[in-house]
Design a protein around this motif. Structure first.
Motif, short mmCIF file in Angstrom:
data_model
loop_
_atom_site.label_atom_id
_atom_site.label_comp_id
_atom_site.label_asym_id
_atom_site.label_seq_id
_atom_site.Cartn_x
_atom_site.Cartn_y
_atom_site.Cartn_z
N SER A 178 0.84 -1.19 0.00
CA SER A 178 0.00 0.00 0.00
C SER A 178 0.87 1.24 0.00
CB SER A 178 -0.90 0.01 1.24
OG SER A 178 -0.12 0.15 2.42
N ARG B 65 -1.46 8.72 -3.55
CA ARG B 65 -2.88 8.43 -3.76
C ARG B 65 -3.56 9.52 -4.60
NH1 ARG B 65 -4.05 8.37 1.11
NH2 ARG B 65 -5.13 10.38 1.22
N THR C 142 -5.72 2.81 -0.27
CA THR C 142 -6.27 2.54 -1.59
C THR C 142 -6.77 3.83 -2.20
OG1 THR C 142 -7.92 1.25 -2.83
CG2 THR C 142 -8.56 2.02 -0.64
N CYS D 279 -11.86 -2.59 -1.60
CA CYS D 279 -10.81 -1.70 -2.11
C CYS D 279 -10.73 -1.84 -3.63
CB CYS D 279 -9.47 -2.02 -1.45
SG CYS D 279 -8.81 -3.66 -1.89
N ASN D 280 -9.83 -1.11 -4.24
CA ASN D 280 -9.71 -1.15 -5.69
C ASN D 280 -9.36 -2.55 -6.19
OD1 ASN D 280 -9.28 0.16 -8.43
ND2 ASN D 280 -7.22 -0.61 -8.04
N SER D 281 -8.35 -3.19 -5.58
CA SER D 281 -7.90 -4.50 -6.07
C SER D 281 -8.94 -5.58 -5.87
CB SER D 281 -6.59 -4.88 -5.37
OG SER D 281 -5.56 -3.97 -5.69
#
Length: 437
Positions: free
Chosen positions: A158, A186, A397, A411-413
């Motif tokens: 991260s 970010r 994220t 989250c994005n992933s």
């Protein structure tokens, strides 16, 4: 083999020999030997340390000098050492012992991932979408500037963990600067994501001219070339070959690679908005679309990489100009909406002897998985938000996505995997729980 007990890396990286951490010079100095005054570009008279008279200080013993050195004196001495360059613009000679300070070598705490997690990220992770990141921090008496590429769909680390590792390696107070580093990464991913996630139609004819101009420390690198915006060109491999041809290594590879990616994203945005020029003079011979250039006057000098040595005044001026351009490009990329843009325009090329008409490309663009369904969290939401599957925090994220529990639950992933496979990636379950408590 056991790690060494002490390291001098944090002090050596602050000597100004690279563009990563440099002594903060508030005004352009013109050192006058035998006088104590300096005239700045604004015409004011400033107090100047005559570095020519400080040479004897560098011959003193390490312990006695370090005991009496203040931080300000170290910064002044580091700036003087960085100013001592040869005709090529590189620092002449090794640093004096008084500037190479040792500290205890503490082991950096990297996130530990299992073999299953690494294999899962490699085999089932999202597509790699590289975002050019530029960090700019004011460390007080030093300036920190770094450029690198960050995978928008990063699976294993991260921005928060990366920031802590960077602060530990460079002896930067993490309590003050770790959150700033993470926020800058970010924020820039959020700004570039609408453009970077676009997949241009492969049959489109979108070769554009890339014009690079960047400076590292005292050097200015310029180059001009053509690039296919619809292809999967190896930017890193191309950059590495250019640096080998020029005889430069180290930070040059990463900086040039970053500059190329930055330009390509800007050109991609322009192409989606229909702003690429209809006719481009690429000096190609005999009506060819690309290839060898015909330039009887300059012999193709404009299409070749070049490195020049800059004065300190030129470096300071280019720093300000570059920062303004970067801020403008980010604002334009952030304003790039997710709605349907104008058609991707057809393009014409003009060779040295005739013009060549390109076949029109299909209209529109294909949004990539990094843009569809991504929701940017507010600052207040980030403080208490957690991914319900992997446990990553809101500051780790760049976007939240829809999951089995509804909107903004993943989250994005994890959200990308859920949208594609309609199941959660088991290898990511609880991966970041221990990092966000």
């Amino acid at each position: 083999m056991a790690a060494p007990q002490y390291t001098s890396y944090p002090s050596r990286i602050r000597l100004g020999t690279t563009s990563l951490i440099t002594p903060a010079v508030q005004q352009t100095r013109e050192t006058r030997v035998g006088t104590g005054g300096t005239t700045s570009r604004s015409g004011r008279t400033l107090t100047t340390v005559n570095y020519a008279e400080r040479d004897d200080d560098y011959e003193t013993s390490d312990n006695s000098h370090n005991a009496n050195n203040t931080q300000g004196q170290i910064v002044q001495a580091a700036a003087a050492y960085a100013d001592n360059v040869d005709y090529r613009g590189f620092v002449a000679g090794p640093p004096p012992d008084t500037l190479v300070l040792k500290k205890q070598n503490l082991r950096t705490r990297h996130p530990q991932r299992t073999d299953e997690q690494v294999r899962g990220a490699a085999d089932e992770g999202g597509d790699e979408v590289l975002i050019p990141i530029r960090l700019d921090l004011d460390l007080g008496e030093f300036k920190f500037k770094d450029t690198f590429m960050w995978n928008m769909n990063e699976e294993l680390i991260s921005p928060d963990a990366f920031a802590m590792i960077l602060c530990a390696d460079l002896s930067i107070p993490p309590a003050i600067f770790a959150s700033q580093i993470s926020t800058q990464i970010r924020t820039q991913v959020e700004e570039y994501a609408p453009v970077a996630s676009i997949k241009l139609p492969p049959e489109a004819d979108l070769r554009a001219i890339v014009d690079i101009s960047l400076h590292l420390s005292r050097h200015l690198f310029t180059d001009k070339f053509e690039w296919d915006l619809t292809g999967d060109g190896d930017v890193y491999g191309w950059t590495k070959r250019i640096c080998e041809d020029l005889g430069v290594t180290g930070e040059w590879v990463g900086a040039i690679c970053h500059a190329v990616h930055e330009q390509l994203l800007q050109l991609k945005k322009t192409a989606c908005e229909g702003g690429l020029p209809a006719e481009v003079d690429n000096d190609a011979p005999y009506g060819a679309e690309a290839g060898v250039r015909v330039d009887q006057d300059g012999l193709g000098a404009l299409w070749a990489p070049k490195v020049e040595v800059l004065s300190r005044e030129e470096v300071e001026k280019r720093d300000g100009d570059r920062d303004r351009v970067v801020r403008r490009n980010r604002r334009e990329a952030a304003r790039f909406g997710s709605g349907a843009p104008p058609p991707v325009q057809s393009e014409r090329r003009r060779g040295a002897r005739e013009r060549t008409q390109r076949s029109p490309s299909p209209a529109g663009r294909t949004p990539g998985p990094g843009a569809n369904g991504a929701v940017i969290l507010t600052d207040m939401e980030r403080l208490r938000w957690r991914c319900e599957h992997c446990g990553i925090g809101g500051t780790g994220t760049w976007a939240a996505r829809k999951g089995p529990s509804g909107a903004k639950s993943l989250c994005n992933s994890c959200g990308l995997f859920w949208a594609k496979e309609h199941k959660l990636p088991m290898w990511r379950q609880g991966m970041f729980s221990g990092e966000y408590r």
